[in-house]
Design an enzyme around this catalytic site. Structure first.
Site, PDB file in Angstrom:
ATOM      1  N   ASN A 158     -13.300  -3.049  -6.279  1.00  0.00           N
ATOM      2  CA  ASN A 158     -14.693  -2.574  -6.271  1.00  0.00           C
ATOM      3  C   ASN A 158     -14.973  -1.369  -7.168  1.00  0.00           C
ATOM      4  OD1 ASN A 158     -13.312  -0.933  -4.462  1.00  0.00           O
ATOM      5  ND2 ASN A 158     -15.065  -0.682  -3.119  1.00  0.00           N
ATOM      6  N   GLY A 234      -7.517  -0.247  -0.493  1.00  0.00           N
ATOM      7  CA  GLY A 234      -7.894  -1.629  -0.210  1.00  0.00           C
ATOM      8  C   GLY A 234      -8.203  -1.808   1.260  1.00  0.00           C
ATOM      9  N   GLU A 256      -5.830   4.515   1.252  1.00  0.00           N
ATOM     10  CA  GLU A 256      -7.298   4.659   1.334  1.00  0.00           C
ATOM     11  C   GLU A 256      -7.846   3.295   1.725  1.00  0.00           C
ATOM     12  OE1 GLU A 256      -8.628   7.497   1.112  1.00  0.00           O
ATOM     13  OE2 GLU A 256      -7.135   8.699   0.057  1.00  0.00           O
ATOM     14  N   LEU A 257      -8.338   3.176   2.971  1.00  0.00           N
ATOM     15  CA  LEU A 257      -8.618   1.842   3.518  1.00  0.00           C
ATOM     16  C   LEU A 257     -10.093   1.640   3.838  1.00  0.00           C
ATOM     17  CD1 LEU A 257      -5.423   1.773   5.760  1.00  0.00           C
ATOM     18  CD2 LEU A 257      -5.653   1.058   3.386  1.00  0.00           C
ATOM     19  N   CYS A 290     -16.535   1.211  -0.187  1.00  0.00           N
ATOM     20  CA  CYS A 290     -15.848   1.518   1.077  1.00  0.00           C
ATOM     21  C   CYS A 290     -16.665   2.465   1.943  1.00  0.00           C
ATOM     22  CB  CYS A 290     -14.477   2.112   0.801  1.00  0.00           C
ATOM     23  SG  CYS A 290     -14.534   3.575  -0.232  1.00  0.00           S
ATOM     24  N   GLU A 391     -15.744  -4.622   9.119  1.00  0.00           N
ATOM     25  CA  GLU A 391     -16.331  -4.194   7.851  1.00  0.00           C
ATOM     26  C   GLU A 391     -16.879  -5.431   7.138  1.00  0.00           C
ATOM     27  OE1 GLU A 391     -13.565  -3.242   4.725  1.00  0.00           O
ATOM     28  OE2 GLU A 391     -14.701  -1.456   4.201  1.00  0.00           O
TER      29      GLU A 391
HETATM   30  P1  NAP Z   1      -7.504  -5.911  -0.771  1.00  0.00           P
HETATM   31  O1  NAP Z   1      -7.747  -7.353  -0.621  1.00  0.00           O
HETATM   32  O2  NAP Z   1      -6.762  -5.206   0.300  1.00  0.00           O
HETATM   33  O3  NAP Z   1      -6.749  -5.726  -2.180  1.00  0.00           O
HETATM   34  C1  NAP Z   1      -6.430  -4.468  -2.692  1.00  0.00           C
HETATM   35  C2  NAP Z   1      -5.206  -4.578  -3.571  1.00  0.00           C
HETATM   36  O4  NAP Z   1      -4.068  -4.878  -2.754  1.00  0.00           O
HETATM   37  C3  NAP Z   1      -5.302  -5.702  -4.608  1.00  0.00           C
HETATM   38  O5  NAP Z   1      -4.706  -5.281  -5.801  1.00  0.00           O
HETATM   39  C4  NAP Z   1      -4.486  -6.808  -3.941  1.00  0.00           C
HETATM   40  O6  NAP Z   1      -3.995  -7.758  -4.837  1.00  0.00           O
HETATM   41  C5  NAP Z   1      -3.381  -5.989  -3.310  1.00  0.00           C
HETATM   42  N1  NAP Z   1      -2.644  -6.680  -2.249  1.00  0.00           N
HETATM   43  C6  NAP Z   1      -3.076  -7.698  -1.468  1.00  0.00           C
HETATM   44  N2  NAP Z   1      -2.095  -8.067  -0.611  1.00  0.00           N
HETATM   45  C7  NAP Z   1      -1.029  -7.261  -0.853  1.00  0.00           C
HETATM   46  C8  NAP Z   1       0.289  -7.157  -0.305  1.00  0.00           C
HETATM   47  N3  NAP Z   1       0.715  -7.958   0.671  1.00  0.00           N
HETATM   48  N4  NAP Z   1       1.136  -6.222  -0.810  1.00  0.00           N
HETATM   49  C9  NAP Z   1       0.732  -5.404  -1.792  1.00  0.00           C
HETATM   50  N5  NAP Z   1      -0.509  -5.466  -2.378  1.00  0.00           N
HETATM   51  C10 NAP Z   1      -1.382  -6.376  -1.890  1.00  0.00           C
HETATM   52  O7  NAP Z   1      -8.876  -5.111  -0.958  1.00  0.00           O
HETATM   53  P2  NAP Z   1     -10.123  -5.489  -1.895  1.00  0.00           P
HETATM   54  O8  NAP Z   1     -10.831  -6.658  -1.321  1.00  0.00           O
HETATM   55  O9  NAP Z   1      -9.700  -5.508  -3.322  1.00  0.00           O
HETATM   56  O10 NAP Z   1     -11.026  -4.179  -1.722  1.00  0.00           O
HETATM   57  C11 NAP Z   1     -11.942  -4.026  -0.689  1.00  0.00           C
HETATM   58  C12 NAP Z   1     -11.349  -3.209   0.444  1.00  0.00           C
HETATM   59  O11 NAP Z   1     -10.917  -1.949  -0.048  1.00  0.00           O
HETATM   60  C13 NAP Z   1     -12.388  -2.869   1.505  1.00  0.00           C
HETATM   61  O12 NAP Z   1     -11.786  -2.945   2.765  1.00  0.00           O
HETATM   62  C14 NAP Z   1     -12.782  -1.429   1.183  1.00  0.00           C
HETATM   63  O13 NAP Z   1     -13.308  -0.697   2.262  1.00  0.00           O
HETATM   64  C15 NAP Z   1     -11.470  -0.884   0.721  1.00  0.00           C
HETATM   65  N6  NAP Z   1     -11.688   0.286  -0.119  1.00  0.00           N
HETATM   66  C16 NAP Z   1     -11.347   1.508   0.373  1.00  0.00           C
HETATM   67  C17 NAP Z   1     -11.590   2.640  -0.384  1.00  0.00           C
HETATM   68  C18 NAP Z   1     -11.216   4.004   0.103  1.00  0.00           C
HETATM   69  O14 NAP Z   1     -11.092   4.886  -0.726  1.00  0.00           O
HETATM   70  N7  NAP Z   1     -11.032   4.218   1.401  1.00  0.00           N
HETATM   71  C19 NAP Z   1     -12.183   2.510  -1.644  1.00  0.00           C
HETATM   72  C20 NAP Z   1     -12.504   1.243  -2.117  1.00  0.00           C
HETATM   73  C21 NAP Z   1     -12.242   0.127  -1.352  1.00  0.00           C
HETATM   74  P3  NAP Z   1      -4.799  -9.153  -5.076  1.00  0.00           P
HETATM   75  O15 NAP Z   1      -6.101  -8.763  -5.658  1.00  0.00           O
HETATM   76  O16 NAP Z   1      -3.916  -9.875  -6.001  1.00  0.00           O
HETATM   77  O17 NAP Z   1      -4.940  -9.788  -3.727  1.00  0.00           O
END
Ligand code: NAP
Length: 490
Positions: A158, A234, A256-257, A290, A391
């Site tokens: 994002n 993520g 950061e989740l 997020c 979420e």
């Molecule tokens: P995501 O699905 O958790 O993916 C994040 C990253 O993790 C991607 O590069 C993904 O790779 C990788 N990943 C997935 N499974 C993994 C595993 N088993 N081991 C290691 N890495 C793995 O999150 P998203 O959909 O991209 O982002 C949205 C989420 O992020 C929302 O929940 C949002 O709230 C959160 N977020 C939090 C913050 C904060 O600062 N708190 C900021 C922004 C976003 P792939 O893409 O290849 O699956």
């Protein structure tokens, strides 16, 4: 500057060892933007080995040299800002004005890191004499901040530029080396970042980018013995899995989740301002932020006044092509996301929530090819509906009602998350009293939930995270504090 179409490992632009590839799609129209290597564990291992080897090169650089490279990267990003913003928009569907803002913030993040690289201070510690015979005070104790080693940087789709830079820039400023795993749904900005650092003169192997799935490339980074820390942003569930897997090799974690951020509007709030914040908080980047406003908790006394104005304002939002400067709400990232959003809206309406606006996918006319969801207002959201706890990551406002400040706090805190929150009130003392009782990493008074400053502490509590970003704080997380004692009598 041309976006590379290969991975960067040990200073070389390479394909996957298996030669596998995957295509990158524009979520606004499914246009194929690029065909990129799809790396696997072997590519991740090659990058980790390169980063581990490069620690010696990193050690030989002074903080001032690292600072200079970060500053040069900031300047190159600024020179290529329009190109970067366009890539962000095409790759992840973010409205172009927001992508421009993200790029400008990326320049700032790099600049802060360049400054902080020169402030890796230690302390001298007054030592008590209790372990020694009286009078033996001839010792000097001091601390040194040392790099933690190889940092695995795993980033979400994002904010594919600035959230990546919040990992890479502090890690490099501290003298670490980095292996980046960008999101499968938004890899292009990371490749341009790698190109920028290459041109800025970063030595070989200090920054590596491996493309591929989280389950394979990400997991290799998380479990590999040679990686010393994971900086991850993520989903909460992905973060939990990473924490479990990384525990086996005792890695330092910066997580950061997700969030379920409440906006509380009290009976004495300036409703017009609260409406503006609710619109920006809920619908910016189609709610894929997020810190987006997920729940609007209204005092009974302002509810109808707020909702009338809110509905009016949401009705004016233009949904459409994110490259169009007049667009407010673009597509969501992929079809899976659309289905998840729709499922949560259906569950709420089946359980009695009223869909005051939107509530469906938009698949007609020029939007037919994109992943568009209509800006949605769900009134009467209560516990028991999935959306009250999960979420949603889409353009949906969940309206809840509170009859007292106490109830508003209770509702706000009643989730597993604790990222950010907002309170609208004309009584600052009342706002501060409530802010102290909200369980979140940050609370805004009379402002939007979705705010972040790149040099300020940022991070969640409860299941929203672990540790703090904000450049100097991330440097703290990605360094080790060594205590040295010199016996001056020897
Ligand atoms: P995501 O699905 O958790 O993916 C994040 C990253 O993790 C991607 O590069 C993904 O790779 C990788 N990943 C997935 N499974 C993994 C595993 N088993 N081991 C290691 N890495 C793995 O999150 P998203 O959909 O991209 O982002 C949205 C989420 O992020 C929302 O929940 C949002 O709230 C959160 N977020 C939090 C913050 C904060 O600062 N708190 C900021 C922004 C976003 P792939 O893409 O290849 O699956």
């Amino acid at each position: 500057m041309q976006v590379p179409s290969q991975m960067l490992i040990d200073g070389k632009w390479v394909d996957a060892e298996s030669l596998a590839t995957s295509t990158v799609l524009n979520p606004a129209n499914q246009e194929v933007l690029a065909t990129l290597p799809r790396g696997g564990r072997e590519d991740a291992r090659a990058a980790i080995d390169a980063a581990s080897e490069a620690l010696r090169r990193a050690e030989s650089m002074s903080a001032f040299e690292r600072s200079k490279i970060l500053l040069k990267a900031a300047s190159l990003l600024e020179q290529n800002a329009q190109e970067m913003a366009t890539i962000i928009t095409k790759n992840v569907g973010k409205p172009i004005t927001d992508s421009e803002a993200e790029t400008a913030r990326g320049v700032l993040t790099l600049t802060f890191a360049a400054e902080e690289a020169k402030r890796l201070y230690g302390q001298t510690i007054p030592l008590d004499t209790s372990p020694f015979p009286p009078g033996n005070m001839n010792r000097l104790g001091f601390t040194i901040r040392e790099p933690i080693g190889v940092v695995g940087a795993i980033s979400p789709f994002n904010f594919p530029l600035n959230l990546l830079l919040h990992k890479v820039a502090p890690a490099l400023a501290a003298g670490n080396t980095v292996v980046v795993k960008p999101p499968t749904d938004g890899p292009l900005p990371a490749l341009l970042v790698a190109k920028i650092f290459e041109e800025a003169g970063l030595p070989r192997g200090m920054l590596n980018v491996v493309l591929g799935s989280g389950g394979e490339v990400g997991d290799e980074i998380v479990t590999n013995e040679k990686v010393n820390a994971i900086s991850f942003t993520g989903d909460t569930e992905t973060g939990r899995m990473i924490a479990e897997r990384a525990a086996r090799t005792n890695k330092k974690l910066l997580l950061e989740l997700g969030g379920h951020n409440p906006l509380i509007i009290l009976d004495d709030a300036k409703v017009v301002n609260a409406v503006n914040s609710a619109v920006a908080g809920t619908f910016s980047y189609a709610g894929q932020v997020c810190t987006a406003t997920r729940r609007i908790i209204l005092s009974e006394r302002v509810k109808e006044r707020f909702l009338t104005q809110f509905e009016q304002a949401v009705g004016t939002l233009k949904v459409g092509d994110p490259m169009d400067r007049t667009t407010s709400v673009g597509p969501v990232i992929n079809v899976r996301a659309l289905e998840k959003i729709d499922g949560l809206v259906r569950d709420a309406s089946d359980k009695g929530a009223k869909v005051r606006m939107g509530g469906s996918r938009l698949g007609y006319g020029e939007l037919a090819q994109g992943n568009y969801y209509s800006p949605t207002i769900l009134d009467g959201v209560v516990g028991g509906m999935e959306i009250s706890q999960k979420e949603i990551f889409g353009p949906v406002a969940a309206i809840m009602e509170a009859s007292s400040d106490e109830e508003a706090i209770e509702l706000a805190n009643n989730t597993i998350y604790g990222l950010q929150a907002s309170i609208y009130t004309s009584d600052l003392a009342r706002g501060i009293r409530m802010a102290k009782r909200i369980k979140a990493g940050a609370v805004m008074i009379n402002d939007r939930t979705n705010l972040r400053w790149d040099n300020a502490p940022f991070g969640g509590i409860k299941r929203s995270g672990m540790g703090r970003e904000g450049v100097s704080l991330a440097i703290g997380e990605l360094t080790e504090l060594k205590f040295v004692v010199a016996n001056l009598a020897e």
